[in-house]
Design an enzyme around this catalytic site. Structure first.
Site, PDB file in Angstrom:
ATOM      1  N   ARG A  59      14.655 -17.580 -55.682  1.00 54.88           N
ATOM      2  CA  ARG A  59      15.337 -16.938 -54.567  1.00 54.88           C
ATOM      3  C   ARG A  59      14.540 -15.767 -54.003  1.00 54.88           C
ATOM      4  O   ARG A  59      14.719 -15.382 -52.852  1.00 54.88           O
ATOM      5  CB  ARG A  59      16.741 -16.491 -55.004  1.00 54.88           C
ATOM      6  CG  ARG A  59      17.591 -15.917 -53.891  1.00 54.88           C
ATOM      7  CD  ARG A  59      19.078 -16.131 -54.124  1.00 54.88           C
ATOM      8  NE  ARG A  59      19.547 -15.599 -55.379  1.00 54.88           N
ATOM      9  CZ  ARG A  59      20.001 -14.354 -55.563  1.00 54.88           C
ATOM     10  NH1 ARG A  59      20.004 -13.500 -54.541  1.00 54.88           N
ATOM     11  NH2 ARG A  59      20.444 -13.959 -56.728  1.00 54.88           N
ATOM     12  N   TYR A 112      24.446 -12.327 -28.104  1.00 55.75           N
ATOM     13  CA  TYR A 112      24.689 -13.725 -28.464  1.00 55.75           C
ATOM     14  C   TYR A 112      26.125 -13.880 -28.947  1.00 55.75           C
ATOM     15  O   TYR A 112      26.612 -13.065 -29.743  1.00 55.75           O
ATOM     16  CB  TYR A 112      23.681 -14.073 -29.559  1.00 55.75           C
ATOM     17  CG  TYR A 112      23.711 -15.426 -30.175  1.00 55.75           C
ATOM     18  CD1 TYR A 112      23.750 -16.587 -29.406  1.00 55.75           C
ATOM     19  CD2 TYR A 112      23.622 -15.554 -31.565  1.00 55.75           C
ATOM     20  CE1 TYR A 112      23.730 -17.834 -30.004  1.00 55.75           C
ATOM     21  CE2 TYR A 112      23.592 -16.797 -32.177  1.00 55.75           C
ATOM     22  CZ  TYR A 112      23.651 -17.932 -31.395  1.00 55.75           C
ATOM     23  OH  TYR A 112      23.627 -19.171 -32.002  1.00 55.75           O
ATOM     24  N   ASP A 184      17.674  -7.948 -31.554  1.00 57.92           N
ATOM     25  CA  ASP A 184      17.474  -9.396 -31.556  1.00 57.92           C
ATOM     26  C   ASP A 184      16.300  -9.661 -30.618  1.00 57.92           C
ATOM     27  O   ASP A 184      16.438  -9.599 -29.399  1.00 57.92           O
ATOM     28  CB  ASP A 184      18.743 -10.110 -31.081  1.00 57.92           C
ATOM     29  CG  ASP A 184      18.622 -11.631 -31.167  1.00 57.92           C
ATOM     30  OD1 ASP A 184      17.482 -12.140 -31.141  1.00 57.92           O
ATOM     31  OD2 ASP A 184      19.668 -12.309 -31.232  1.00 57.92           O
ATOM     32  N   LYS A 209      14.024 -20.972 -32.960  1.00 59.95           N
ATOM     33  CA  LYS A 209      13.644 -21.137 -31.562  1.00 59.95           C
ATOM     34  C   LYS A 209      12.125 -21.301 -31.419  1.00 59.95           C
ATOM     35  O   LYS A 209      11.584 -22.306 -31.839  1.00 59.95           O
ATOM     36  CB  LYS A 209      14.163 -19.944 -30.754  1.00 59.95           C
ATOM     37  CG  LYS A 209      15.662 -19.626 -30.959  1.00 59.95           C
ATOM     38  CD  LYS A 209      16.572 -20.717 -30.492  1.00 59.95           C
ATOM     39  CE  LYS A 209      18.017 -20.269 -30.304  1.00 59.95           C
ATOM     40  NZ  LYS A 209      18.726 -19.820 -31.510  1.00 59.95           N
TER      41      LYS A 209
END
Length: 398
Positions: A59, A112, A184, A209
């Site tokens: 992890r 968003y 962002d 993206k």
């Protein structure tokens, strides 16, 4: 002293230290949950250095993750990069790492939609209050800061309405009150806006993206400066955030072509946007690189380039007419997300349903376009035929 690398060179070389690549061109995909040690001393050393890219536990990451994190830091700035299974996870976990019950968050009104939902449905339940602010507020942000304000969140350009924020001004004011500034930065990608040069503390990417670039991986990143990195890293780890090395490998592969892809997205989008600006059906185009977009002056000052995502406000339109336009597209697909090689289109008839601090009066509905890597003339013809269908419905109803 070595010469400073040009951006295109940096995109190719970032994250390719031999300790990660093992003398291969690309870092291998290292899948692991358990890391085993040959001695107590070796295990103690790994434990002591687990926060510093030591193989310790799956992890915490493997060489595949460490290579990509190094690449993101070199391209975007900061001192460390945390990885998440999607962009929304990067946003929510970055915020959660720096708020507690009783705190106050300033959130840009053009954020968003899932970011707003997180504030309204999760943070509110935890006793964290959110105030939404006009993206173009500038110096006026001072009036909204409270003694318990801990985070200022920006998204520039904003989602759908595309306002470009005055990031340095907002960040400087926030830092006067020791407020953490998060951005962002997905639209700009790691290469078209340098967040840490403009006062940002934590830069967030939906790597889904443009970084991945092929619409086949979900991934998020949050890159932090020295002030915030330790807290972001440890809190995200404690909240269980981790990513697949296979997904990270694909993101690293996408990163290598980011520069050339974005230049083509930019060329195509500007050609289409300028064509749209002359259409009689269009009220105005909301593309950061065009003067008709709010905050265009900040785009010119702060950004190195643009991409394929922008919006168009129509003069008029209704559900039936928009459906006729959308259903007949040949090269534009309908789908959420963006940043892949393909062109996408979505319509929004009531953007005010997503705004509380900035009620805008637009002439008609908004089309959000992502201009892909197809031939721009083919895309223009597709849109032209779409307008013909839209006009046919509107004329029949008039």
């Amino acid at each position: 002293m070595a010469n400073k690398k040009a951006l295109d060179t940096k995109i190719i070389t970032a994250g390719r230290s031999k300790k990660w690549t093992q003398h291969l061109v690309n870092p291998p995909v290292s899948r692991a949950s358990t890391v085993v040690f040959d001695s107590v001393a070796e295990m103690k050393h790994a434990t002591a250095n687990r926060a510093n890219q030591a193989l310790f536990y799956g992890r915490r990451g493997t060489n595949t993750h460490f290579a990509f994190q190094d690449a993101m830091v070199e391209l975007e700035g900061g001192v460390g990069c945390a990885l998440y299974p999607c962009g929304t996870a990067a946003i929510s976990n970055a915020i959660l790492s720096f708020v507690k019950t009783g705190d106050h968050l300033l959130m840009v009104d053009g954020a968003y939609e899932p970011t707003r939902d997180f504030c309204d449905k999760v943070l509110a339940k935890m006793g964290v209050e959110t105030t939404y602010y006009d993206p173009m507020i500038g110096e006026g942000i001072r009036d909204l800061i409270r003694p318990n304000t801990t985070v200022l969140f920006l998204e520039s350009p904003c989602s759908i309405t595309m306002e470009v924020q005055d990031v340095p001004t907002l960040a400087n004011i926030a830092h006067e009150q020791d407020i953490v500034v998060m951005l962002d930065n997905t639209w700009a990608s790691p290469i078209n806006f340098q967040p840490f040069e403009h006062g940002v503390d934590i830069s967030i990417q939906a790597a889904t993206k443009y970084i991945v670039g092929h619409s086949d991986v979900m991934l998020g990143t949050a890159t932090a400066n020295e002030r915030c990195w330790d807290q972001l890293r440890e809190h995200s780890y404690l909240m269980g955030q981790c990513t697949s090395p296979d997904d990270v490998y694909l993101a690293m592969r996408g990163l290598r072509t980011l520069g050339v892809r974005l230049r083509q997205h930019e060329e195509n989008s500007l050609k289409v946007a300028r064509w749209l600006a002359e259409r009689p059906e269009v009220d105005h185009v909301r593309h950061p690189a065009l003067p008709s977009c709010e905050g265009h002056e900040f785009y010119l000052r702060d950004f190195k380039g643009c991409n394929g995502l922008f919006s168009v406000v129509l003069n008029r339109g209704n559900t039936e007419a928009l459906t006729a336009l959308l259903d007949g597209m040949a090269h534009f697909s309908m789908g959420y997300s963006w940043g892949g090689f393909e062109s996408l289109i979505l319509a929004n008839e009531n953007i005010n349903s997503l705004r509380t601090a900035t009620k805008k009066v637009f002439a008609g509905p908004i089309l959000r376009l992502h201009i892909g890597l197809e031939d721009a003339d083919d895309l223009i013809r597709d849109l032209e035929q779409g307008f013909e269908r839209l006009n046919a419905v509107l004329q029949a109803k008039s």
